[in-house]
Scaffold this motif. Structure first.
Motif, PDB file in Angstrom:
ATOM      1  N   PHE A  66       0.824  -1.208   0.000  1.00  0.00           N
ATOM      2  CA  PHE A  66       0.000   0.000   0.000  1.00  0.00           C
ATOM      3  C   PHE A  66       0.858   1.258   0.000  1.00  0.00           C
ATOM      4  N   VAL A  67       1.944   1.256   0.773  1.00  0.00           N
ATOM      5  CA  VAL A  67       2.825   2.425   0.804  1.00  0.00           C
ATOM      6  C   VAL A  67       3.466   2.640  -0.570  1.00  0.00           C
ATOM      7  N   TYR A  68       3.991   1.561  -1.144  1.00  0.00           N
ATOM      8  CA  TYR A  68       4.696   1.688  -2.422  1.00  0.00           C
ATOM      9  C   TYR A  68       3.759   2.116  -3.541  1.00  0.00           C
ATOM     10  N   PHE A  69       2.669   1.367  -3.727  1.00  0.00           N
ATOM     11  CA  PHE A  69       1.756   1.680  -4.821  1.00  0.00           C
ATOM     12  C   PHE A  69       0.982   2.971  -4.559  1.00  0.00           C
ATOM     13  N   GLY A  70       0.645   3.224  -3.300  1.00  0.00           N
ATOM     14  CA  GLY A  70      -0.074   4.453  -2.970  1.00  0.00           C
ATOM     15  C   GLY A  70       0.751   5.687  -3.253  1.00  0.00           C
ATOM     16  N   MET A  71       2.016   5.680  -2.805  1.00  0.00           N
ATOM     17  CA  MET A  71       2.889   6.830  -3.050  1.00  0.00           C
ATOM     18  C   MET A  71       3.211   6.981  -4.540  1.00  0.00           C
ATOM     19  N   ALA A  72       3.404   5.847  -5.232  1.00  0.00           N
ATOM     20  CA  ALA A  72       3.680   5.914  -6.669  1.00  0.00           C
ATOM     21  C   ALA A  72       2.489   6.483  -7.419  1.00  0.00           C
ATOM     22  N   ASN A  73       1.270   6.088  -7.002  1.00  0.00           N
ATOM     23  CA  ASN A  73       0.079   6.619  -7.654  1.00  0.00           C
ATOM     24  C   ASN A  73      -0.053   8.130  -7.435  1.00  0.00           C
TER      25      ASN A  73
ATOM     26  N   LEU B 161       5.626  21.554  -2.579  1.00  0.00           N
ATOM     27  CA  LEU B 161       6.944  20.992  -2.807  1.00  0.00           C
ATOM     28  C   LEU B 161       7.322  20.050  -1.685  1.00  0.00           C
ATOM     29  N   GLU B 162       6.958  20.412  -0.433  1.00  0.00           N
ATOM     30  CA  GLU B 162       7.282  19.574   0.719  1.00  0.00           C
ATOM     31  C   GLU B 162       6.585  18.225   0.636  1.00  0.00           C
ATOM     32  N   ILE B 163       5.320  18.213   0.219  1.00  0.00           N
ATOM     33  CA  ILE B 163       4.578  16.957   0.107  1.00  0.00           C
ATOM     34  C   ILE B 163       5.160  16.100  -1.013  1.00  0.00           C
ATOM     35  N   ASP B 164       5.499  16.731  -2.131  1.00  0.00           N
ATOM     36  CA  ASP B 164       6.115  15.996  -3.231  1.00  0.00           C
ATOM     37  C   ASP B 164       7.416  15.334  -2.779  1.00  0.00           C
ATOM     38  N   THR B 165       8.224  16.076  -2.027  1.00  0.00           N
ATOM     39  CA  THR B 165       9.492  15.539  -1.535  1.00  0.00           C
ATOM     40  C   THR B 165       9.256  14.369  -0.593  1.00  0.00           C
ATOM     41  N   LEU B 166       8.271  14.491   0.294  1.00  0.00           N
ATOM     42  CA  LEU B 166       7.955  13.418   1.231  1.00  0.00           C
ATOM     43  C   LEU B 166       7.485  12.174   0.492  1.00  0.00           C
ATOM     44  N   ILE B 167       6.598  12.340  -0.491  1.00  0.00           N
ATOM     45  CA  ILE B 167       6.088  11.205  -1.264  1.00  0.00           C
ATOM     46  C   ILE B 167       7.225  10.485  -1.978  1.00  0.00           C
ATOM     47  N   SER B 168       8.102  11.250  -2.618  1.00  0.00           N
ATOM     48  CA  SER B 168       9.220  10.660  -3.351  1.00  0.00           C
ATOM     49  C   SER B 168      10.164   9.916  -2.415  1.00  0.00           C
TER      50      SER B 168
ATOM     51  N   TYR C 244       8.393   6.413  -1.238  1.00  0.00           N
ATOM     52  CA  TYR C 244       8.255   5.273  -2.148  1.00  0.00           C
ATOM     53  C   TYR C 244       9.553   4.923  -2.877  1.00  0.00           C
ATOM     54  N   CYS C 245      10.468   5.871  -2.997  1.00  0.00           N
ATOM     55  CA  CYS C 245      11.665   5.625  -3.791  1.00  0.00           C
ATOM     56  C   CYS C 245      12.916   5.380  -2.955  1.00  0.00           C
ATOM     57  N   ILE C 246      12.936   5.866  -1.721  1.00  0.00           N
ATOM     58  CA  ILE C 246      14.142   5.767  -0.896  1.00  0.00           C
ATOM     59  C   ILE C 246      13.917   4.922   0.345  1.00  0.00           C
ATOM     60  N   MET C 247      12.757   5.088   0.994  1.00  0.00           N
ATOM     61  CA  MET C 247      12.476   4.321   2.205  1.00  0.00           C
ATOM     62  C   MET C 247      12.060   2.881   1.904  1.00  0.00           C
ATOM     63  N   THR C 248      11.262   2.682   0.845  1.00  0.00           N
ATOM     64  CA  THR C 248      10.771   1.338   0.532  1.00  0.00           C
ATOM     65  C   THR C 248      11.893   0.337   0.282  1.00  0.00           C
TER      66      THR C 248
END
Length: 319
Positions: free
Chosen positions: A249-256, A268-275, A278-282
């Motif tokens: 859910f985290v991976y696909f949700g953030m990617a979506n 910009l802050e939300i975009d940075t958090l989302i990226s 899903y891309c660094i923490m996962t």
């Protein structure tokens, strides 16, 4: 003025961490720690699976591919972020940006497909145990693994070829922390309708379809778990499935959110958090969820470290 001078951008500037100019060194240490942990976890899993014959099963075969993907996935973005922190100059050349985007989308698409294949593997093991050896034979699992890599590669080739035709008219500030399709479309000065439609359609086939397949697989898996008579076994199975689904859910949700968000409404802050999620923490969380909690993997680790006796003693005390 020459058209080429208007449209050719030599480099891009990332604005993702521009709001914390005095915290660059702290962010460097945080991202460096995450990256090192990701490398250590995933390379350890791949090594253990290769060394221990008890881990030469379909499930661990796919887990080794997931670990390889996570190393690649993280290595596409984090080293450049770390370099920019040290240089105090968050830039990337045009060619490097295209290359980074190409590999990023390759590994992202491949991971979507691989997670779906892993869900099917668990479905076959739990719901079709008598047919599992045939459903996941080497003649099946090897082509499935190859397919997951090609799935991401074809998706990435399509988006990158379209992105190279974009013009930027001197605009080079990206509201992001790495090169990706949505932030590039945002600053392009040419018509991006084809790129946007391709991105949305691809997100359905590359992202949504595997996600729905995973959900369907786990519906059957949970139905099988509910038939388990042992409360202990049922709780353990539920715990494992719940942790897997959290990652999914985290991976696909953030990617979506990243690839299908509206053009306005996200800071910009939300975009940075989302990226980052899903891309660094996962890639750091996947080994903890899928592998390092397994008894077989922990047993192989104790064996490699020469602490097999300690593992046996621990198991005896728990018994």
């Amino acid at each position: 003025m020459n058209i080429q001078n208007q449209t050719r951008v030599a480099e891009f500037v990332f604005l993702g961490f521009s709001g914390v100019p005095k915290g660059q060194m702290y962010l460097f240490l945080v991202f460096l720690t995450i990256y090192l942990v990701t490398l250590i976890e995933n390379t350890t899993i791949v090594t253990l699976i290769q060394l221990d014959s008890r881990l030469h099963s379909p499930m661990y075969f796919f887990l080794s591919h997931l670990s390889c993907l996570d190393v690649c996935y993280s290595s596409v973005t984090v080293p450049k972020i770390l370099t920019n922190f040290l240089r105090q100059k968050p830039t990337i050349s045009y060619n490097q940006c295209m290359v980074q985007m190409f590999f990023l989308m390759t590994f992202a698409g491949s991971e979507c497909a691989l997670l779906a294949i892993m869900a099917y593997d668990r479905y076959a093991a739990i719901c079709q145990p008598l047919r599992y050896s045939n459903l996941m034979s080497s003649q099946v699992r090897v082509p499935l693994a190859v397919f997951s890599w090609l799935w991401g590669l074809l998706n990435s080739a399509l988006h990158t070829s379209l992105a190279t035709n974009l013009s930027f008219c001197g605009a080079n500030q990206i509201d992001h922390i790495f090169c990706d399709v949505p932030p590039l479309l945002k600053i392009a000065c040419t018509d991006t309708y084809v790129n946007e439609m391709t991105l949305h359609l691809a997100s359905i086939f590359i992202g949504l379809s595997p996600f729905l397949f995973i959900l369907l697989s786990y519906v059957y898996i949970l139905a099988a778990i509910l038939r388990i008579r042992s409360n202990t076994g049922r709780r353990k199975a539920f715990s494992t499935c719940a942790s897997h689904m959290i990652v999914v859910f985290v991976y696909f949700g953030m990617a979506n959110l990243n690839y299908n968000r509206p053009s306005a409404g996200y800071s910009l802050e939300i975009d940075t958090l989302i990226s980052t999620l899903y891309c660094i923490m996962t890639p750091m969380l996947n080994p903890l969820i899928y592998s390092l909690r397994n008894k077989e993997v922990k047993g192989a680790l104790w064996k490699v470290l020469g602490l097999q006796g300690k593992e046996s003693t621990s198991n005896w005390l728990k018994a």
